[in-house]
Design an enzyme around this catalytic site. Sequence first.
Site, PDB file in Angstrom:
ATOM      1  N   THR A  18      -2.421 -10.893   2.276  1.00  0.00           N
ATOM      2  CA  THR A  18      -3.289  -9.977   1.108  1.00  0.00           C
ATOM      3  C   THR A  18      -4.623  -9.677   2.143  1.00  0.00           C
ATOM      4  O   THR A  18      -4.651 -10.712   2.586  1.00  0.00           O
ATOM      5  CB  THR A  18      -3.216 -10.509  -0.353  1.00  0.00           C
ATOM      6  OG1 THR A  18      -4.077 -11.805  -0.420  1.00  0.00           O
ATOM      7  CG2 THR A  18      -1.211 -11.165  -0.426  1.00  0.00           C
ATOM      8  N   CYS A  19      -5.750  -9.338   1.423  1.00  0.00           N
ATOM      9  CA  CYS A  19      -6.849  -9.520   1.762  1.00  0.00           C
ATOM     10  C   CYS A  19      -8.216 -10.537   1.713  1.00  0.00           C
ATOM     11  O   CYS A  19      -8.453 -10.927   2.339  1.00  0.00           O
ATOM     12  CB  CYS A  19      -8.011  -8.490   1.021  1.00  0.00           C
ATOM     13  SG  CYS A  19      -6.862  -6.247   0.060  1.00  0.00           S
TER      14      CYS A  19
ATOM     15  N   GLN B 290       2.180  -7.896  -4.611  1.00  0.00           N
ATOM     16  CA  GLN B 290       1.811  -8.468  -3.172  1.00  0.00           C
ATOM     17  C   GLN B 290       3.069  -9.313  -2.740  1.00  0.00           C
ATOM     18  O   GLN B 290       3.756  -9.904  -1.893  1.00  0.00           O
ATOM     19  CB  GLN B 290       0.228  -8.814  -2.726  1.00  0.00           C
ATOM     20  CG  GLN B 290      -0.103  -7.967  -2.724  1.00  0.00           C
ATOM     21  CD  GLN B 290      -1.392  -7.944  -2.674  1.00  0.00           C
ATOM     22  OE1 GLN B 290      -1.939  -8.905  -3.282  1.00  0.00           O
ATOM     23  NE2 GLN B 290      -2.661  -7.316  -2.277  1.00  0.00           N
TER      24      GLN B 290
ATOM     25  N   GLY C  96     -12.666   1.347   7.203  1.00  0.00           N
ATOM     26  CA  GLY C  96     -12.003   0.554   7.269  1.00  0.00           C
ATOM     27  C   GLY C  96     -10.096   0.965   7.286  1.00  0.00           C
ATOM     28  O   GLY C  96     -10.154   2.873   6.627  1.00  0.00           O
ATOM     29  N   ASN C  97      -9.109   0.425   7.278  1.00  0.00           N
ATOM     30  CA  ASN C  97      -8.160   1.081   6.945  1.00  0.00           C
ATOM     31  C   ASN C  97      -7.033  -0.308   6.449  1.00  0.00           C
ATOM     32  O   ASN C  97      -6.063  -0.155   7.452  1.00  0.00           O
ATOM     33  CB  ASN C  97      -7.051   2.218   7.994  1.00  0.00           C
ATOM     34  CG  ASN C  97      -7.372   1.264   9.851  1.00  0.00           C
ATOM     35  OD1 ASN C  97      -8.358   2.167  10.045  1.00  0.00           O
ATOM     36  ND2 ASN C  97      -7.229   0.426   9.910  1.00  0.00           N
TER      37      ASN C  97
ATOM     38  N   LYS D  51      -6.171  -3.689   4.223  1.00  0.00           N
ATOM     39  CA  LYS D  51      -5.510  -3.578   2.626  1.00  0.00           C
ATOM     40  C   LYS D  51      -6.277  -3.177   2.005  1.00  0.00           C
ATOM     41  O   LYS D  51      -6.337  -2.843   0.748  1.00  0.00           O
ATOM     42  CB  LYS D  51      -4.710  -5.171   3.082  1.00  0.00           C
ATOM     43  CG  LYS D  51      -3.455  -5.563   3.922  1.00  0.00           C
ATOM     44  CD  LYS D  51      -3.103  -7.017   3.397  1.00  0.00           C
ATOM     45  CE  LYS D  51      -2.439  -7.091   3.921  1.00  0.00           C
ATOM     46  NZ  LYS D  51      -0.724  -6.183   3.696  1.00  0.00           N
ATOM     47  N   MET D  52      -7.815  -3.934   1.567  1.00  0.00           N
ATOM     48  CA  MET D  52      -9.273  -3.477   1.216  1.00  0.00           C
ATOM     49  C   MET D  52      -9.226  -1.776   0.886  1.00  0.00           C
ATOM     50  O   MET D  52      -9.511  -1.587  -0.634  1.00  0.00           O
ATOM     51  CB  MET D  52      -9.737  -4.107   1.075  1.00  0.00           C
ATOM     52  CG  MET D  52     -10.924  -4.495   0.008  1.00  0.00           C
ATOM     53  SD  MET D  52     -10.302  -5.392  -1.845  1.00  0.00           S
ATOM     54  CE  MET D  52     -10.541  -7.030  -0.772  1.00  0.00           C
ATOM     55  N   ALA D  53      -9.290  -1.357   1.689  1.00  0.00           N
ATOM     56  CA  ALA D  53      -9.244  -0.024   2.200  1.00  0.00           C
ATOM     57  C   ALA D  53      -8.355   0.691   1.294  1.00  0.00           C
ATOM     58  O   ALA D  53      -8.237   1.401   0.700  1.00  0.00           O
ATOM     59  CB  ALA D  53      -9.806   0.398   3.496  1.00  0.00           C
TER      60      ALA D  53
END
Length: 401
Positions: free
Chosen positions: A49-50, A103, A171-172, A174-176
């Site tokens: 995850t992030c 997740q 950004g690309n 998980k958070m993005a």
Amino acid sequence: MIIMIPIYAITWNFRDTPEGFDKIVNNDYNYFESLCKKSSIDEFVILITCNRVEIYAYTRNEIDKDLFKDSLIYNYPESTMHLLRVASGLESMSIGENDIMRQVKEAYELSIKRKTSGKILSYIFKKALNVGKEVRTQTSISRGKTSIPAISLDICDNEYGINNKSILIIGNGKMATDFSRYLKEYRPGNVTIAGRSIDHARNLAVLYGYSYDSIKNLNNLIKNSDIIIAATSAGNYIVKDLGDLARNKYFIDISKPENIDPEISKYARLLSINEIGKILKRNEDEKKGEVEIAEVIINQEQKTIDEKLKEMMLDDVIAMFYKFANNVKKDELEELFLIQDFNDEQKKDIDAMTSSLINKILAPYTNSVKQFIKENKNFDYILNEYKKMLEQFMENIVKKL
């Protein structure tokens, strides 16, 4: 009673191992899968995850700790307790976040698809998902906005407004991706994903019908955007030296280390991860009572897991009896059928009769052994000694045969 079972949780996360997490977070699933295979781990589930990378492992082999540098390794029962807490949102940066349930579920489903999880981990992950659901049903721990992107966008919408605004996501990862998903409900104008890899940016943008571009064109993209969101794992300032270009814009930086130079706050509103962290801390304090209720649920479920794992371990040992007996039966019948002539129907009857005989002879004995081991306070020691004795016995018999 605590039983010893080789279930481990190997974790790099934002709270317990921040430096190790920063070193490891940019690696992909295949990298961690290769570590598990190098360490000869029997079963594993990889959760990325992030804010955490975790490997849940069940193995009879010793884990090579050198392969998992800078990590924190939990043994049983802390390993399963940790998973229950993660699924329940108690270990998240934002207490009670809902995304972690999805997740965990996706990590487990991927392990099934890749055939890396078996009976033990399947049971534990199904239990963790049920516990996560029960905690959210029995408490208010997940009320309101719980994820960092959701909280950030809520603040931005209240202060600046998002509807019809032009938005840039840098950004690309998980958070993005989370920002991209949550933005939909605010009905923004044009949304552009900018990344170092144009292919990755395109893949994310296509999912939500957004535009995409290279981070090389950053200043021009910022010029044409109202809201700029930085969500990368880069360890340096990506957005800096903007001067008047930053005026009348809204910046969100949830990266750690920061991606946006704090100097920008002289020209525009900058919502930083530190400011969001204070909100998360306040939310955590307000949810202390709910956390206590959740921990009661988790502790009770851990007891259920203990009992079930005892049953599963016992069943494995008892299965060894029947496997050995049936192997002997198979060898003896093959020898019998070579020296005497039986038709197929007779062979079928003899096979069924000998199988029934094995079950009738072994059942009372194995049931009493099972009950004795289960009820003994030295369960783990006796089970392991009994298993070693049984394995040695079988090995000696096979040699004689």
